[in-house]
Design an enzyme around this catalytic site. Structure first.
Site, mmCIF file in Angstrom:
data_model
loop_
_atom_site.group_PDB
_atom_site.id
_atom_site.type_symbol
_atom_site.label_atom_id
_atom_site.label_comp_id
_atom_site.label_asym_id
_atom_site.label_seq_id
_atom_site.Cartn_x
_atom_site.Cartn_y
_atom_site.Cartn_z
ATOM 1 N N GLU A 161 57.530 -18.776 -28.772
ATOM 2 C CA GLU A 161 57.362 -18.345 -27.377
ATOM 3 C C GLU A 161 57.127 -19.542 -26.475
ATOM 4 O O GLU A 161 57.612 -19.598 -25.350
ATOM 5 C CB GLU A 161 56.206 -17.329 -27.286
ATOM 6 C CG GLU A 161 56.629 -15.983 -27.851
ATOM 7 C CD GLU A 161 55.506 -15.154 -28.432
ATOM 8 O OE1 GLU A 161 54.323 -15.443 -28.154
ATOM 9 O OE2 GLU A 161 55.811 -14.206 -29.186
ATOM 10 N N SER A 172 56.587 -9.777 -37.545
ATOM 11 C CA SER A 172 56.406 -8.358 -37.874
ATOM 12 C C SER A 172 55.732 -8.146 -39.232
ATOM 13 O O SER A 172 56.084 -7.213 -39.958
ATOM 14 C CB SER A 172 57.738 -7.603 -37.793
ATOM 15 O OG SER A 172 58.274 -7.689 -36.481
ATOM 16 N N GLU A 232 58.653 -18.767 -38.719
ATOM 17 C CA GLU A 232 58.726 -17.533 -37.949
ATOM 18 C C GLU A 232 60.137 -17.361 -37.386
ATOM 19 O O GLU A 232 60.458 -17.902 -36.321
ATOM 20 C CB GLU A 232 57.722 -17.576 -36.790
ATOM 21 C CG GLU A 232 56.278 -17.675 -37.246
ATOM 22 C CD GLU A 232 55.340 -17.101 -36.203
ATOM 23 O OE1 GLU A 232 54.586 -16.181 -36.564
ATOM 24 O OE2 GLU A 232 55.371 -17.539 -35.053
ATOM 25 N N GLY A 278 51.066 -11.443 -35.399
ATOM 26 C CA GLY A 278 50.881 -11.165 -33.981
ATOM 27 C C GLY A 278 50.410 -9.736 -33.770
ATOM 28 O O GLY A 278 49.223 -9.424 -33.889
ATOM 29 N N GLY A 279 51.347 -8.849 -33.490
ATOM 30 C CA GLY A 279 51.031 -7.476 -33.109
ATOM 31 C C GLY A 279 50.000 -6.782 -33.998
ATOM 32 O O GLY A 279 49.015 -6.221 -33.496
ATOM 33 N N HIS A 281 54.851 -22.671 -31.285
ATOM 34 C CA HIS A 281 55.260 -21.269 -31.409
ATOM 35 C C HIS A 281 56.563 -21.054 -30.637
ATOM 36 O O HIS A 281 56.760 -21.649 -29.580
ATOM 37 C CB HIS A 281 54.155 -20.358 -30.872
ATOM 38 C CG HIS A 281 54.387 -18.921 -31.199
ATOM 39 N ND1 HIS A 281 55.274 -18.142 -30.495
ATOM 40 C CD2 HIS A 281 53.901 -18.147 -32.185
ATOM 41 C CE1 HIS A 281 55.305 -16.930 -31.033
ATOM 42 N NE2 HIS A 281 54.481 -16.908 -32.060
ATOM 43 N N GLY A 303 57.812 -9.709 -33.188
ATOM 44 C CA GLY A 303 57.587 -8.611 -32.256
ATOM 45 C C GLY A 303 58.699 -7.577 -32.217
ATOM 46 O O GLY A 303 58.739 -6.726 -31.344
ATOM 47 N N ASN A 347 47.286 -14.213 -34.568
ATOM 48 C CA ASN A 347 47.673 -14.837 -33.309
ATOM 49 C C ASN A 347 47.612 -13.752 -32.243
ATOM 50 O O ASN A 347 48.504 -12.920 -32.155
ATOM 51 C CB ASN A 347 49.093 -15.422 -33.441
ATOM 52 C CG ASN A 347 49.624 -15.921 -32.116
ATOM 53 O OD1 ASN A 347 48.884 -16.069 -31.148
ATOM 54 N ND2 ASN A 347 50.926 -16.176 -32.070
ATOM 55 N N TRP A 348 46.558 -13.785 -31.443
ATOM 56 C CA TRP A 348 46.367 -12.705 -30.461
ATOM 57 C C TRP A 348 47.226 -12.877 -29.214
ATOM 58 O O TRP A 348 47.255 -11.995 -28.357
ATOM 59 C CB TRP A 348 44.881 -12.611 -30.069
ATOM 60 C CG TRP A 348 44.023 -11.963 -31.107
ATOM 61 C CD1 TRP A 348 44.431 -11.404 -32.289
ATOM 62 C CD2 TRP A 348 42.603 -11.787 -31.053
ATOM 63 N NE1 TRP A 348 43.343 -10.892 -32.972
ATOM 64 C CE2 TRP A 348 42.213 -11.115 -32.236
ATOM 65 C CE3 TRP A 348 41.611 -12.128 -30.135
ATOM 66 C CZ2 TRP A 348 40.882 -10.786 -32.513
ATOM 67 C CZ3 TRP A 348 40.287 -11.800 -30.398
ATOM 68 C CH2 TRP A 348 39.927 -11.132 -31.575
ATOM 69 N N LYS A 349 47.866 -14.022 -29.074
ATOM 70 C CA LYS A 349 48.704 -14.266 -27.892
ATOM 71 C C LYS A 349 47.882 -14.005 -26.624
ATOM 72 O O LYS A 349 46.696 -14.305 -26.609
ATOM 73 C CB LYS A 349 49.992 -13.431 -27.964
ATOM 74 C CG LYS A 349 50.689 -13.630 -29.314
ATOM 75 C CD LYS A 349 52.081 -13.079 -29.367
ATOM 76 C CE LYS A 349 52.679 -13.341 -30.746
ATOM 77 N NZ LYS A 349 54.074 -12.941 -30.861
HETATM 78 P P1 PGA Z 1 54.470 -10.453 -34.640
HETATM 79 O O1 PGA Z 1 54.210 -11.935 -34.063
HETATM 80 O O2 PGA Z 1 53.609 -10.308 -35.851
HETATM 81 O O3 PGA Z 1 54.029 -9.552 -33.515
HETATM 82 O O4 PGA Z 1 55.905 -10.335 -34.941
HETATM 83 C C1 PGA Z 1 54.100 -13.043 -34.925
HETATM 84 C C2 PGA Z 1 53.905 -14.293 -34.119
HETATM 85 O O5 PGA Z 1 54.520 -14.419 -33.051
HETATM 86 O O6 PGA Z 1 53.125 -15.195 -34.517
#
Ligand code: PGA
Length: 255
Positions: free
Chosen positions: A97, A212, A167, A233-234, A95, A173, A9-11
């Protein structure tokens, strides 16, 4: 049987040029990987370019969002049909966010998932509790409510196309991954709820863990019986790190 699914997930990161650079380095590293599904969810602006590069590779294209309407006067929005047009096979919905920053409700998430099913795209539906909710002992109650609401429009007979992503908001993050034991306990709870809702098909629904995930912790997470993949994500922004995650020493399909 559940085939592991590792998704990036590149956001809101990467221009088209940066996405190309990523793929130049990532795709050769995973060319030999065959036991897992690999998914990349770039921003909308990169879908076309990334989709062209993924055609002929083993990785599948995903969107990070969709509008549930078929079309109309919805400035700035993107429909499921438009995603099909670009070759998307998956799309992330719900998600945390989007729930927290854009006020998305379970009902809206359910409509998005329904629109994706109708278009033939597999939804990756995200659920997760906040730290305050976990500390108040409300984790399972919160997850049950999100699950019931967000999956309200899964068409009969198609549950196994669904991907669920657990999640925990406190792990996204933050560098604080849920321990494999905490993640497994929660995944087992989610699986039981899926069984109650969908019956035997629930045994074929893949549940990803997200929050994470890194090359260093993916193996222990994936070793858990109800963890069928990761939403990353990251660490997915770095081709080397995501390639290492995809190439974790897989334990194969799960029953
Ligand atoms: P993260 O993000 O790996 O940076 O914690 C995961 C996500 O939000 O899908």
């Amino acid at each position: 049987m559940r085939r592991p699914i590792l998704a990036a997930n590149w956001k809101m990161y990467k221009t088209t040029g940066e996405a190309e650079e990523f793929l130049d380095r990532f795709l050769p590293r995973v060319a030999g990987v065959s036991e897992v599904d690999v998914v990349i969810a770039p921003p909308f602006t990169c879908l076309d370019r990334v989709g062209r590069r993924l055609a002929g590779s083993k990785a599948a294209l995903a969107a990070q969002n969709v509008n549930p309407q078929a079309d109309g006067a919805f400035t700035g929005e993107v429909s499921a049909r438009m995603l099909v047009d670009l070759g998307c096979r998956y799309a992330i919905v719900g998600h945390s966010e989007r729930r927290a920053l854009f006020d998305e409700t379970d009902d809206f998430v359910a409509r998005k998932a329904g629109a994706l099913f109708a278009a033939g795209i597999r939804p990756i539906v995200c659920v997760g509790e906040t730290l305050a909710q976990r500390e108040a002992g409300r984790t399972f109650e919160v997850l049950a409510e999100q699950l019931t609401g967000s999956l309200a429009e899964v068409p009969p007979g198609r549950a196994e196309e669904l991907v669920l992503a657990y999640e925990p908001v406190w792990a996204i993050g933050t560098g604080h991954t849920a321990t494999p034991e905490i993640a497994q306990e929660t995944h087992a709870f989610l699986r039981a709820r899926l069984v109650a809702r969908f019956g035997p098909a629930a045994g074929r629904i893949r549940i990803q863990y997200g929050g994470s995930v890194k090359p260093e912790n993916v193996y222990a997470l994936m070793a858990q019986p109800d963890i069928d993949g990761a939403l990353v994500g990251g660490a997915s922004l770095d081709p080397e790190a995501f390639a290492r995650i995809v190439s974790y020493q897989g334990s194969g399909e799960k029953r």
